[in-house]
Scaffold this motif. Structure first.
Motif, mmCIF file in Angstrom:
data_model
loop_
_atom_site.group_PDB
_atom_site.id
_atom_site.type_symbol
_atom_site.label_atom_id
_atom_site.label_comp_id
_atom_site.label_asym_id
_atom_site.label_seq_id
_atom_site.Cartn_x
_atom_site.Cartn_y
_atom_site.Cartn_z
ATOM 1 N N PHE A 87 0.834 -1.210 0.000
ATOM 2 C CA PHE A 87 0.000 0.000 0.000
ATOM 3 C C PHE A 87 0.869 1.261 0.000
ATOM 4 C CE2 PHE A 87 -2.901 -3.050 2.294
ATOM 5 C CZ PHE A 87 -3.690 -3.299 1.181
ATOM 6 N N GLY A 88 1.937 1.228 -0.813
ATOM 7 C CA GLY A 88 2.764 2.418 -0.973
ATOM 8 C C GLY A 88 3.733 2.672 0.169
ATOM 9 N N LYS A 89 3.717 1.771 1.158
ATOM 10 C CA LYS A 89 4.600 1.964 2.322
ATOM 11 C C LYS A 89 5.747 0.968 2.258
ATOM 12 C CE LYS A 89 2.019 3.258 6.413
ATOM 13 N NZ LYS A 89 1.325 2.528 7.453
ATOM 14 N N LEU A 90 6.952 1.438 2.571
ATOM 15 C CA LEU A 90 8.098 0.536 2.596
ATOM 16 C C LEU A 90 8.148 -0.194 3.934
ATOM 17 C CD1 LEU A 90 10.715 -0.444 1.220
ATOM 18 C CD2 LEU A 90 11.885 1.446 2.336
ATOM 19 N N ILE A 91 8.060 -1.530 3.850
ATOM 20 C CA ILE A 91 8.029 -2.369 5.052
ATOM 21 C C ILE A 91 9.344 -3.149 5.132
ATOM 22 C CG2 ILE A 91 6.784 -4.265 6.186
ATOM 23 C CD1 ILE A 91 4.880 -2.024 5.713
ATOM 24 N N LEU A 92 9.943 -3.229 6.298
ATOM 25 C CA LEU A 92 11.103 -4.107 6.495
ATOM 26 C C LEU A 92 10.626 -5.383 7.179
ATOM 27 C CD1 LEU A 92 14.051 -1.879 7.790
ATOM 28 C CD2 LEU A 92 13.713 -2.868 5.520
ATOM 29 N N THR A 93 10.857 -6.527 6.527
ATOM 30 C CA THR A 93 10.425 -7.783 7.146
ATOM 31 C C THR A 93 11.458 -8.233 8.181
ATOM 32 O OG1 THR A 93 11.546 -9.131 5.512
ATOM 33 C CG2 THR A 93 9.281 -8.501 5.012
ATOM 34 N N LYS A 94 11.019 -9.081 9.111
ATOM 35 C CA LYS A 94 11.937 -9.613 10.127
ATOM 36 C C LYS A 94 12.876 -10.647 9.521
ATOM 37 C CE LYS A 94 8.684 -10.836 13.040
ATOM 38 N NZ LYS A 94 8.241 -11.633 14.187
ATOM 39 N N GLU A 149 26.519 -15.713 -10.273
ATOM 40 C CA GLU A 149 27.784 -15.746 -11.019
ATOM 41 C C GLU A 149 28.132 -14.376 -11.573
ATOM 42 O OE1 GLU A 149 26.849 -18.828 -13.882
ATOM 43 O OE2 GLU A 149 26.212 -17.339 -15.353
ATOM 44 N N LYS A 150 27.176 -13.443 -11.596
ATOM 45 C CA LYS A 150 27.467 -12.038 -11.876
ATOM 46 C C LYS A 150 26.419 -11.166 -11.202
ATOM 47 C CE LYS A 150 25.613 -12.377 -16.538
ATOM 48 N NZ LYS A 150 25.558 -11.678 -17.817
ATOM 49 N N ALA A 151 26.545 -9.854 -11.333
ATOM 50 C CA ALA A 151 25.684 -8.935 -10.579
ATOM 51 C C ALA A 151 24.282 -8.857 -11.176
ATOM 52 C CB ALA A 151 26.329 -7.549 -10.508
ATOM 53 N N PHE A 152 23.634 -10.030 -11.267
ATOM 54 C CA PHE A 152 22.267 -10.075 -11.809
ATOM 55 C C PHE A 152 21.380 -9.078 -11.081
ATOM 56 C CE2 PHE A 152 23.338 -14.688 -12.520
ATOM 57 C CZ PHE A 152 23.274 -14.632 -13.907
ATOM 58 N N GLU A 153 20.510 -8.465 -11.871
ATOM 59 C CA GLU A 153 19.461 -7.643 -11.288
ATOM 60 C C GLU A 153 18.290 -8.577 -11.068
ATOM 61 O OE1 GLU A 153 19.443 -3.782 -13.752
ATOM 62 O OE2 GLU A 153 17.353 -4.158 -13.154
ATOM 63 N N TYR A 154 17.697 -8.532 -9.908
ATOM 64 C CA TYR A 154 16.618 -9.471 -9.621
ATOM 65 C C TYR A 154 15.527 -8.735 -8.873
ATOM 66 C CZ TYR A 154 14.401 -13.796 -8.035
ATOM 67 O OH TYR A 154 13.526 -14.819 -7.793
ATOM 68 N N THR A 155 14.309 -8.818 -9.387
ATOM 69 C CA THR A 155 13.212 -8.113 -8.740
ATOM 70 C C THR A 155 12.435 -9.083 -7.876
ATOM 71 O OG1 THR A 155 13.122 -6.624 -10.600
ATOM 72 C CG2 THR A 155 11.235 -6.606 -9.130
ATOM 73 N N TYR A 156 12.312 -8.769 -6.599
ATOM 74 C CA TYR A 156 11.691 -9.649 -5.624
ATOM 75 C C TYR A 156 10.941 -8.755 -4.660
ATOM 76 C CZ TYR A 156 11.356 -13.685 -2.507
ATOM 77 O OH TYR A 156 10.910 -14.712 -1.753
ATOM 78 N N SER A 157 9.700 -9.069 -4.370
ATOM 79 C CA SER A 157 8.866 -8.200 -3.519
ATOM 80 C C SER A 157 8.882 -6.757 -4.017
ATOM 81 C CB SER A 157 9.346 -8.216 -2.067
ATOM 82 O OG SER A 157 9.272 -9.498 -1.532
ATOM 83 N N ASN A 158 8.854 -6.575 -5.313
ATOM 84 C CA ASN A 158 8.799 -5.245 -5.927
ATOM 85 C C ASN A 158 10.075 -4.416 -5.800
ATOM 86 O OD1 ASN A 158 6.240 -5.317 -7.021
ATOM 87 N ND2 ASN A 158 5.311 -4.837 -5.026
ATOM 88 N N ARG A 159 11.163 -5.002 -5.309
ATOM 89 C CA ARG A 159 12.408 -4.250 -5.168
ATOM 90 C C ARG A 159 13.463 -4.901 -6.050
ATOM 91 N NH1 ARG A 159 11.816 0.308 -2.364
ATOM 92 N NH2 ARG A 159 13.927 0.134 -1.538
ATOM 93 N N THR A 160 14.330 -4.068 -6.611
ATOM 94 C CA THR A 160 15.387 -4.625 -7.452
ATOM 95 C C THR A 160 16.673 -4.776 -6.643
ATOM 96 O OG1 THR A 160 14.407 -3.752 -9.441
ATOM 97 C CG2 THR A 160 16.736 -4.260 -9.540
#
Ligand SMILES: O=C(O)CCC(=O)C(=O)O
Ligand SMILES: [Fe+2]
Length: 204
Positions: A55-62, A70-81
């Motif tokens: 809901f537009g809020k940045l949450i830090l999970t526990k 093998e290289k600096a892959f960009e990976y999108t997970y939980s809407n963050r890259t």
């Protein structure tokens, strides 16, 4: 009558009745190896709190995460890259073990640290667009034993398995298309668990 305990299961166990393939290999490391890897992973991995935008809020999970490859892959997970850090020698050994047992290859790994049973992961499938379509995912567990659940997306059938320390689970084929998986929270577990999922990222 046969007691459950008279028979040792034939590994790998094939867990899904249809629409995908999940193989559970049980323990693939000795107790000493598992303890050593657990200590290394718990203490040496640069763990970070996972971030999610809800809901537009940045949450830090526990739960904590780390991302290697093998290289600096960009990976999108939980809407963050995120950008992958380069393999450590220990992670390379773990990757090699998964490759030997499963006969598949992997180029990246997502690590999760659950401090105790209060932390888990909600139902999801790992079908992110930058993952190889129908590529295998190899899941290694160290530390506390936890229940892991699959739920079919349309029939709602459920399959559960307890993931032991030093164990390997492989998800492949159409599994992510048809099944969700989850690590349910539990009040019974008071100690940490580390999970590694080796994956294949495909770049366009
Ligand atoms: O901790 C686990 O066993 C599962 C983790 C998982 O499903 C994921 O990282 O996508
Ligand atoms: Fe997953």
């Amino acid at each position: 009558m046969l007691s459950l305990f008279d028979e040792t299961p034939d590994y790998p166990l094939s867990l899904l009745p249809h629409d995908g393939t999940v193989h559970y290999y049980g323990k693939v490391f000795t107790k000493e190896e598992s303890d050593g890897y657990y200590d290394y992973l718990f203490n040496q991995i640069p763990w970070e709190n996972d971030e999610a935008v809800i809901f537009g809020k940045l949450i830090l999970t526990k739960r904590k995460v780390a991302w290697f490859g093998e290289k600096a892959f960009e990976y999108t997970y939980s809407n963050r890259t995120k950008y992958a850090k380069f393999w450590t020698p220990e992670l390379l050994k773990l990757k090699q073990k998964c490759e030997e047992v499963s006969g598949e290859t992997y180029n990246s790994c997502l690590l999760n640290l659950y401090h105790d049973g209060s932390e888990g992961m909600a139902y999801h499938s790992d079908g992110e667009t930058d993952l190889k379509k129908h590529g295998a995912i190899a899941s290694l567990t160290f530390g506390a034993e936890r229940k892991f659940l699959f739920k079919h997306k349309s029939t709602k059938e459920k399959v559960e398995i307890f993931l032991e320390t030093g164990s390997l689970l492989i998800m492949k084929g159409a599994t992510q298309d048809h099944w969700l998986h989850r690590l349910p929270p539990t009040t019974k577990v008071k100690t940490p668990r580390v999970n590694l999922t080796f994956r294949t990222i495909e770049e366009e």
